[in-house]
Scaffold this active site. Structure first.
Site, PDB file in Angstrom:
ATOM      1  CG  HIS A 556      -0.038  -0.081   2.384  1.00  0.00           C
ATOM      2  ND1 HIS A 556       0.642  -0.935   3.251  1.00  0.00           N
ATOM      3  CD2 HIS A 556       0.040   1.018   3.331  1.00  0.00           C
ATOM      4  CE1 HIS A 556       1.205  -0.680   4.174  1.00  0.00           C
ATOM      5  NE2 HIS A 556       0.916   0.738   4.365  1.00  0.00           N
ATOM      6  NE  ARG A 638       8.272  -6.328  11.109  1.00  0.00           N
ATOM      7  CZ  ARG A 638       7.809  -5.353  10.741  1.00  0.00           C
ATOM      8  NH1 ARG A 638       6.801  -4.732  11.337  1.00  0.00           N
ATOM      9  NH2 ARG A 638       8.331  -4.555   9.523  1.00  0.00           N
TER      10      ARG A 638
END
Length: 684
Positions: A556, A638
């Site tokens: 994106h 993460r």
């Protein structure tokens, strides 16, 4: 006591039997597609691929049948009980109630109890995004049915062209023996768009007779789709998106609001029918182009009367457009008389203009944003009758209806980079050239190992699933859990003593450090403001990683809507068009997957990959020049500080301004304590 208990058990049993009968009778009509979908997902994670196919195919069938039933019943009941706004109030309300009763009876006679088909917004969005086809292509592949897998994959990819793994899957299917080109079909193709595309291809090859038949069929399918789209607008309307907090409407106001929303929905069918799956912007000038192509095709086969009818129909949408007016004059001269526009086009445009006028008033009362303008977005400035309509390879260039949007990054100054890093510890690792792009940079040692560790502990204590993602645990993929927290939230927790205040202040200070570094390195000649700051962790969900082919975050751009097929990025809502620069500061690297990637605007070609680790920060401008995403996190967690910035002070982050006030309050309190020089022993 025992008797009463026995009676209670008896009636409970009777109730259970009746409930089962009711459920069974509902299932005898039509199975709820959300239940079938849920069962299909469960079967997928149990590796029961036969049932995945069974449940998903039935879910898609049920979804389609429910839609067809609603359209059919609404059109039937609309004819049976027309609403005459010129009649008395009682007659109007009588017609409304009879139509509602008719709808309930009609729909429930086909699908069963309507309450069984009330589906959550998340499931509806999954079907709009064609998620079931992703499960189907994997299941068909496991069942050694590559032709069906190819069709499912192609269908999914049409609405999700940014899905890198699916494009790879399609290439693999094409290489398989026994898989033919005709297997790659779009199972959800909209008939009016499909036939129109075929017509353009025939037109481009000069096969005008065949093209004419396709365009005529495309028009018929378009007007049929328009009727269905408008019928689907006639159901209940959602008021949640409008500001009604202090609004307590009376009966007539409520009715007016409802029908204004219905009218707005119907008017938007123009956009809907011109928009391809997975896109937010419609194809330019879509409906008028049917008549444009037809008038020229008729001219090429020497059918001047039909050519003039289509040219006149085109002018209904674009009054006085020079090139078509000249064509009409030419046709009139050849024929020696005038020809009226197509009757169906006249009715359509007349109704559209009436709705536009009503909406202009109703939208103001209800607070709906209504943009005046040409809904057909003609490009203008065309040539004579021999001009070829604007189509390439069967696809129209599509743009926002009201106007062309700027697709460049919203930065007023010259784009530069290489400014001072401000802090001795920070190391420049790669600049734009090394990262194969523009306005990109990679730093290391932005923060220390101790700071990474402290922020990681802060994340464990403060972040909540779905925080920052409108409450959704998995906003981008069902295979990971997303947790987040803002600067303001951490400071409030610190102020309340729920977490170490020192850690909360560190988060605030580090985000400010990142802002200063980005502002300095890209040599911005105006202040860079915070647009949004988010401490976010992505955690791989155990047991859901073996079959993954998705991304942790799809490709994106941050301030525009990426359209890989057209190689464009449209600066329009719902994109955050005011964001100018972005940065990601990583806190750890002890996980598998999760690489940050830049791509070309095709969302496929990876131009650079960044492996996260403590203290590493990637920064870049937020526009279509920097499409990016995150590869799947397949094991571990993460964590990063995600930051978005704007050059426009009007779009400064509200929570950041509140966080500034909290920090000032904390500073003043420390100054007060220091000036008083209070001895804790004295306090005791």
């Amino acid at each position: 006591m025992d008797v009463n208990f026995s009676i209670s058990i008896f009636f409970a049993g009777i109730f259970a039997v009746l409930q089962t009968i009711l459920l069974c009778s509902a299932y005898a009509f039509l199975e709820p597609y959300d239940l079938l979908y849920d069962n299909g997902v469960e079967a997928f994670y149990s590796s029961d691929y036969t049932n995945v196919v069974s449940y998903m195919e039935r879910a898609l069938s049920s979804y389609s049948e429910l839609r067809r039933t609603k359209v059919r019943c609404r059109l039937h009941c609309k004819d049976q009980h027309p609403l005459d706004v010129s009649s008395s109030d009682l007659r109007f309300f009588d017609a409304v109630l009879h139509r509602a009763s008719c709808l309930n009876e009609c729909i429930e006679s086909v699908v069963g109890s309507q309450s069984m088909h009330r589906v959550s917004e998340d499931v509806i969005q999954d079907f709009h995004r064609r998620i079931p086809y992703n499960y189907l292509q994997l299941a068909y592949n496991k069942l050694k049915q590559p032709d069906k897998a190819a069709a499912a994959a192609h269908t999914y990819f049409q609405a999700n062209p940014e899905h890198v793994e699916m494009s790879h899957n399609l290439e693999q299917y094409k290489a398989l023996e026994g898989v033919l080109e005709e297997h790659f079909i779009d199972r959800e193709a909209r008939p009016h768009q499909k036939v129109f595309t075929a017509g353009v291809k025939l037109y481009d090859r000069g096969e005008y007779e065949e093209a004419i038949e396709h365009f005529k069929e495309a028009l018929a399918e378009y007007y049929k789709a328009d009727v269905e789209c408008r019928a689907l607008c006639e159901g209940p309307q959602n008021f949640d998106e409008h500001e009604h907090l202090n609004y307590r409407p009376a009966l007539y106001e409520l009715i007016s609001d409802h029908f204004t929303l219905v009218l707005h929905c119907e008017h938007e069918c123009v956009r809907d029918l011109a928009t391809r799956p997975g896109r937010l912007s419609p194809m330019e000038n879509y409906l008028p182009l049917h008549y444009d192509y037809l008038q020229f095709a008729y001219f090429k086969v020497d059918k001047i009367w039909e050519a003039m009818e289509c040219a006149q129909s085109y002018l209904l949408f674009h009054e006085g457009e020079e090139f078509m007016t000249e064509n009409v004059d030419y046709y009139r001269e050849v024929l020696g008389y005038d020809v009226k526009p197509e009757e169906q086009a006249e009715r359509y445009i007349k109704r559209h203009r009436q709705e536009r006028d009503l909406l202009r008033v109703g939208s103001e009362n209800l607070g709906i944003e209504y943009t005046e303008g040409n809904y057909w977005s003609s490009s203008g400035g065309r040539e004579d009758v021999n001009r070829i309509p604007s189509g390439t390879d069967g696809w129209m260039e599509y743009v926002p209806i009201s106007e062309k949007k700027n697709v460049t990054v919203n930065v007023v100054q010259e784009l530069r980079e290489g400014g001072p890093l401000l802090y001795e510890s920070i190391r420049l690792v790669q600049n734009s050239e090394a990262l194969n792009g523009t306005q990109r940079v990679l730093f290391d040692d932005v923060i220390s190992e101790d700071e990474c560790s402290e922020l990681k502990h802060l994340a464990e204590a403060v972040t909540m699933a779905g925080d920052g993602y409108r409450g959704k645990m998995s906003p981008h993929t069902p295979n990971e859990k997303f947790e987040g927290a803002t600067v303001l939230k951490t400071l409030q927790y610190g102020y309340e003593g729920r977490i170490p205040l020192k850690s909360a202040r560190m988060f605030y200070d580090i985000s400010e450090k990142a802002r200063r570094v980005i502002e300095s390195y890209f040599i911005l000649n105006s202040t860079l403001h915070f647009s949004y700051t988010h401490l976010v962790c992505r955690t791989a969900i155990t047991g859901q990683q073996d079959l993954r082919n998705d991304l942790s975050h799809p490709i994106h751009a941050d301030n525009c809507l990426l359209d890989p097929e057209a190689n464009e990025c449209w600066k329009e809502p719902p994109a955050y068009t005011y964001r100018d620069y972005s940065a990601l500061l990583y806190l750890n690297g002890d996980f598998e997957g999760g690489e940050f990637i830049f791509t070309e605007m095709d969302a496929k070609t990876v131009t650079a990959s960044v492996k996260p680790k403590c203290g590493r920060m990637v920064g870049f401008s937020s526009g279509g020049e920097n499409p990016h995403g995150v590869r799947a996190v397949t094991r571990g967690q993460r964590c990063a500080v995600a930051l978005w910035f704007t050059l426009d002070p009007l779009f400064r982050e509200l929570e950041r301004l509140q966080a500034d006030e909290v920090m000032e309050s904390l500073y003043n309190r420390q100054q007060w304590d220091h000036e008083l020089n209070i001895n804790p022993k004295d306090e005791l």
